[in-house]
Design a protein around this motif. Structure first.
Motif, short mmCIF file in Angstrom:
data_model
loop_
_atom_site.label_atom_id
_atom_site.label_comp_id
_atom_site.label_asym_id
_atom_site.label_seq_id
_atom_site.Cartn_x
_atom_site.Cartn_y
_atom_site.Cartn_z
N ARG A 14 0.82 -1.22 0.00
CA ARG A 14 0.00 0.00 0.00
C ARG A 14 0.85 1.26 0.00
NH1 ARG A 14 -5.15 -1.03 -0.06
NH2 ARG A 14 -5.92 -2.85 1.03
N LEU B 250 -1.35 -1.29 -4.50
CA LEU B 250 -2.77 -1.63 -4.30
C LEU B 250 -3.70 -0.51 -4.75
CD1 LEU B 250 -2.59 -3.56 -0.91
CD2 LEU B 250 -2.55 -4.44 -3.24
N SER C 214 -6.25 2.26 -5.12
CA SER C 214 -7.32 2.69 -4.21
C SER C 214 -8.15 1.49 -3.76
CB SER C 214 -8.22 3.69 -4.93
OG SER C 214 -8.63 3.15 -6.18
N ASP C 215 -7.62 0.29 -4.00
CA ASP C 215 -8.36 -0.94 -3.67
C ASP C 215 -8.47 -1.11 -2.16
OD1 ASP C 215 -9.43 -3.55 -3.70
OD2 ASP C 215 -8.34 -4.00 -5.55
N ARG D 33 -9.81 -3.63 -0.60
CA ARG D 33 -9.89 -5.03 -0.19
C ARG D 33 -8.58 -5.50 0.46
NH1 ARG D 33 -11.07 -7.90 -5.67
NH2 ARG D 33 -9.50 -6.37 -6.30
N ILE E 90 -7.89 -9.80 -2.71
CA ILE E 90 -7.48 -9.42 -4.07
C ILE E 90 -6.88 -10.64 -4.77
CG2 ILE E 90 -5.87 -7.98 -5.40
CD1 ILE E 90 -6.13 -5.85 -3.19
N ASP F 256 -8.64 -12.69 -8.03
CA ASP F 256 -7.97 -12.79 -9.32
C ASP F 256 -7.68 -14.25 -9.68
OD1 ASP F 256 -8.08 -10.11 -9.93
OD2 ASP F 256 -6.14 -9.65 -9.03
N GLY G 27 -3.60 -3.93 -7.16
CA GLY G 27 -4.94 -3.57 -6.72
C GLY G 27 -5.63 -2.67 -7.73
N ARG G 28 -6.95 -2.57 -7.61
CA ARG G 28 -7.70 -1.67 -8.52
C ARG G 28 -7.29 -0.23 -8.26
NH1 ARG G 28 -13.11 -4.79 -7.05
NH2 ARG G 28 -12.82 -6.59 -8.40
N SER H 119 -4.46 0.99 -9.11
CA SER H 119 -3.00 1.07 -9.20
C SER H 119 -2.64 1.33 -10.67
CB SER H 119 -2.38 -0.24 -8.72
OG SER H 119 -1.07 -0.36 -9.20
N ARG I 238 -2.22 -1.94 -12.48
CA ARG I 238 -3.20 -3.02 -12.32
C ARG I 238 -3.45 -3.65 -13.69
NH1 ARG I 238 -6.11 -7.01 -9.81
NH2 ARG I 238 -8.10 -7.27 -10.86
N GLU J 121 -6.07 -6.27 -15.38
CA GLU J 121 -7.28 -7.07 -15.18
C GLU J 121 -7.05 -8.41 -15.87
OE1 GLU J 121 -9.94 -6.85 -13.41
OE2 GLU J 121 -9.56 -4.83 -12.68
#
Ligand SMILES: [Zn+2]
Length: 150
Positions: free
Chosen positions: A15, A25, A27-28, A30, A35, A39, A133-134, A136, A139, A141
């Motif tokens: 973080r 990470l 703004s995720d 979780r 996480i 995934d 993390g989402r 980032s 990130r 997907e």
């Protein structure tokens, strides 16, 4: 489930990392385990493994590097190019070794969609099943990655 102090420390590192702008990470909100689990489940649903993705990414990266910044046709599906951002990054897990910050952009020739990664992303996916993390900056997907690469 009680989490280990190691997992707690790792999540704090991810973080707060100053190396990856905004941290790994993003703004995720979780927890890290969630996480990773989400995934992994998504990958299983897609019918791919983290190793398969990493192999494909590594192959594309090595071809892209031969282009020295120009687009290189990797196969019928992908063309790729490198952006030379010099420097090395350590694995935050931590793990011995450093990874090139060179960014590879891959473009799917059928859809025109592009995606970018660094050598560290390949390592994080292959060894840690970690796509960041989402929110980032890096990130990836799993569904988008698989859709573009295969
Ligand atoms: Zn590592």
């Amino acid at each position: 489930m009680k989490r280990s102090p190691d997992m707690q420390r790792l999540e704090e590192t991810l973080r707060s990392s100053k190396i990856a702008g905004g941290g790994f990470l993003g703004s995720d909100p979780r927890p890290l385990e969630e996480i990773l689990d989400a995934d992994a489940a998504e990958l299983a649903r897609l019918g791919h493994t983290q190793y398969e993705l990493a192999d494909r990414m590594r192959h594309i990266s090595s071809r892209a590097e031969q282009g020295l910044g120009s687009w290189v046709a990797v196969d019928e599906i992908i063309e790729a190019a490198v952006t030379d951002t010099r420097g090395l990054m350590p694995c935050p897990w931590p793990h011995p070794g450093t990874f090139s910050k060179t960014v590879v952009t891959a473009r799917n020739l059928r859809t025109g969609k592009t995606i970018q990664w660094s050598e560290l992303n390949i390592h994080l996916i292959e060894m840690h099943g970690f796509f960041e993390g989402r929110g980032s900056a890096f990130r990836l997907e799993p569904a988008e990655l698989a859709d573009i690469l295969f």
